[in-house]
Motif scaffolding. Structure first.
Motif, PDB file in Angstrom:
ATOM      1  N   GLN A 196       1.004  -1.005   0.191  1.00  0.00           N
ATOM      2  CA  GLN A 196      -0.002   0.051  -0.116  1.00  0.00           C
ATOM      3  C   GLN A 196       0.745   1.360   0.056  1.00  0.00           C
ATOM      4  OE1 GLN A 196      -3.429   0.307  -0.193  1.00  0.00           O
ATOM      5  NE2 GLN A 196      -2.850   2.365  -0.672  1.00  0.00           N
ATOM      6  N   GLY A 197       2.162   1.105   0.495  1.00  0.00           N
ATOM      7  CA  GLY A 197       2.894   2.196   0.680  1.00  0.00           C
ATOM      8  C   GLY A 197       3.491   2.704  -0.722  1.00  0.00           C
ATOM      9  N   THR A 227      12.088   5.926  -4.282  1.00  0.00           N
ATOM     10  CA  THR A 227      12.234   4.739  -3.504  1.00  0.00           C
ATOM     11  C   THR A 227      11.244   4.673  -2.358  1.00  0.00           C
ATOM     12  OG1 THR A 227      14.576   4.937  -3.922  1.00  0.00           O
ATOM     13  CG2 THR A 227      13.876   3.570  -2.189  1.00  0.00           C
ATOM     14  N   VAL A 228      10.714   3.596  -2.187  1.00  0.00           N
ATOM     15  CA  VAL A 228       9.751   3.215  -1.063  1.00  0.00           C
ATOM     16  C   VAL A 228      10.417   2.182  -0.284  1.00  0.00           C
ATOM     17  CG1 VAL A 228       7.645   2.372   0.008  1.00  0.00           C
ATOM     18  CG2 VAL A 228       7.627   4.136  -2.175  1.00  0.00           C
ATOM     19  N   ASP A 229      11.199   2.285   0.787  1.00  0.00           N
ATOM     20  CA  ASP A 229      12.169   1.521   1.315  1.00  0.00           C
ATOM     21  C   ASP A 229      11.298   0.959   2.696  1.00  0.00           C
ATOM     22  OD1 ASP A 229      14.142  -0.313   2.119  1.00  0.00           O
ATOM     23  OD2 ASP A 229      15.313   1.587   2.515  1.00  0.00           O
ATOM     24  N   TYR A 230      11.074  -0.317   2.826  1.00  0.00           N
ATOM     25  CA  TYR A 230      10.517  -0.804   4.329  1.00  0.00           C
ATOM     26  C   TYR A 230      11.817  -1.788   4.808  1.00  0.00           C
ATOM     27  CZ  TYR A 230       6.264   1.185   3.058  1.00  0.00           C
ATOM     28  OH  TYR A 230       5.329   2.047   2.997  1.00  0.00           O
ATOM     29  N   SER A 231      13.024  -1.581   4.182  1.00  0.00           N
ATOM     30  CA  SER A 231      14.037  -2.589   4.705  1.00  0.00           C
ATOM     31  C   SER A 231      14.975  -1.787   5.403  1.00  0.00           C
ATOM     32  CB  SER A 231      14.915  -3.222   3.503  1.00  0.00           C
ATOM     33  OG  SER A 231      15.711  -2.311   2.683  1.00  0.00           O
ATOM     34  N   ASP A 232      15.928  -2.571   6.063  1.00  0.00           N
ATOM     35  CA  ASP A 232      17.093  -1.767   6.835  1.00  0.00           C
ATOM     36  C   ASP A 232      18.219  -1.811   5.860  1.00  0.00           C
ATOM     37  OD1 ASP A 232      15.571  -0.937   9.028  1.00  0.00           O
ATOM     38  OD2 ASP A 232      15.649  -3.166  10.048  1.00  0.00           O
ATOM     39  N   TRP A 233      18.093  -1.645   4.735  1.00  0.00           N
ATOM     40  CA  TRP A 233      19.281  -1.950   3.752  1.00  0.00           C
ATOM     41  C   TRP A 233      19.841  -0.506   3.545  1.00  0.00           C
ATOM     42  CZ3 TRP A 233      20.304  -6.168   0.043  1.00  0.00           C
ATOM     43  CH2 TRP A 233      20.043  -7.370   0.372  1.00  0.00           C
ATOM     44  N   LEU A 234      19.103   0.601   3.866  1.00  0.00           N
ATOM     45  CA  LEU A 234      19.547   1.899   3.301  1.00  0.00           C
ATOM     46  C   LEU A 234      19.298   2.108   1.884  1.00  0.00           C
ATOM     47  CD1 LEU A 234      22.303   2.272   6.319  1.00  0.00           C
ATOM     48  CD2 LEU A 234      19.826   2.962   6.315  1.00  0.00           C
TER      49      LEU A 234
END
Length: 71
Positions: free
Chosen positions: A13-14, A35-42
């Motif tokens: 949804q994001g 970018t839509v980033d939900y990870s901790d990968w920066l």
């Protein structure tokens, strides 16, 4: 794979919300990439480095004009 994401999954949804936000911007103000980033990968810093390298390569080849979107 779930451990890679802060919420256990990547909430799609994001992505849809961000697309709607970008489409609501006036022509000429929409980002070329986002970018839509939900990870901790920066992802953002990595994308910034890749974008800078792409711009440099295009400049060297004389194709900088291809990095701009005409509206």
């Amino acid at each position: 794979m779930r451990n890679l994401f802060r919420f256990g999954v990547a909430p799609i949804q994001g992505v849809a919300d961000r697309i709607a936000e970008i489409l609501a911007l006036p022509a000429g103000h929409r980002p070329f990439r986002d970018t839509v980033d939900y990870s901790d990968w920066l992802a953002e810093p990595g994308n910034g480095v890749r974008e800078a390298l792409t711009e440099r390569a295009f400049k060297i080849m004389g194709y900088s004009h291809l990095l701009k979107v005409n509206s």
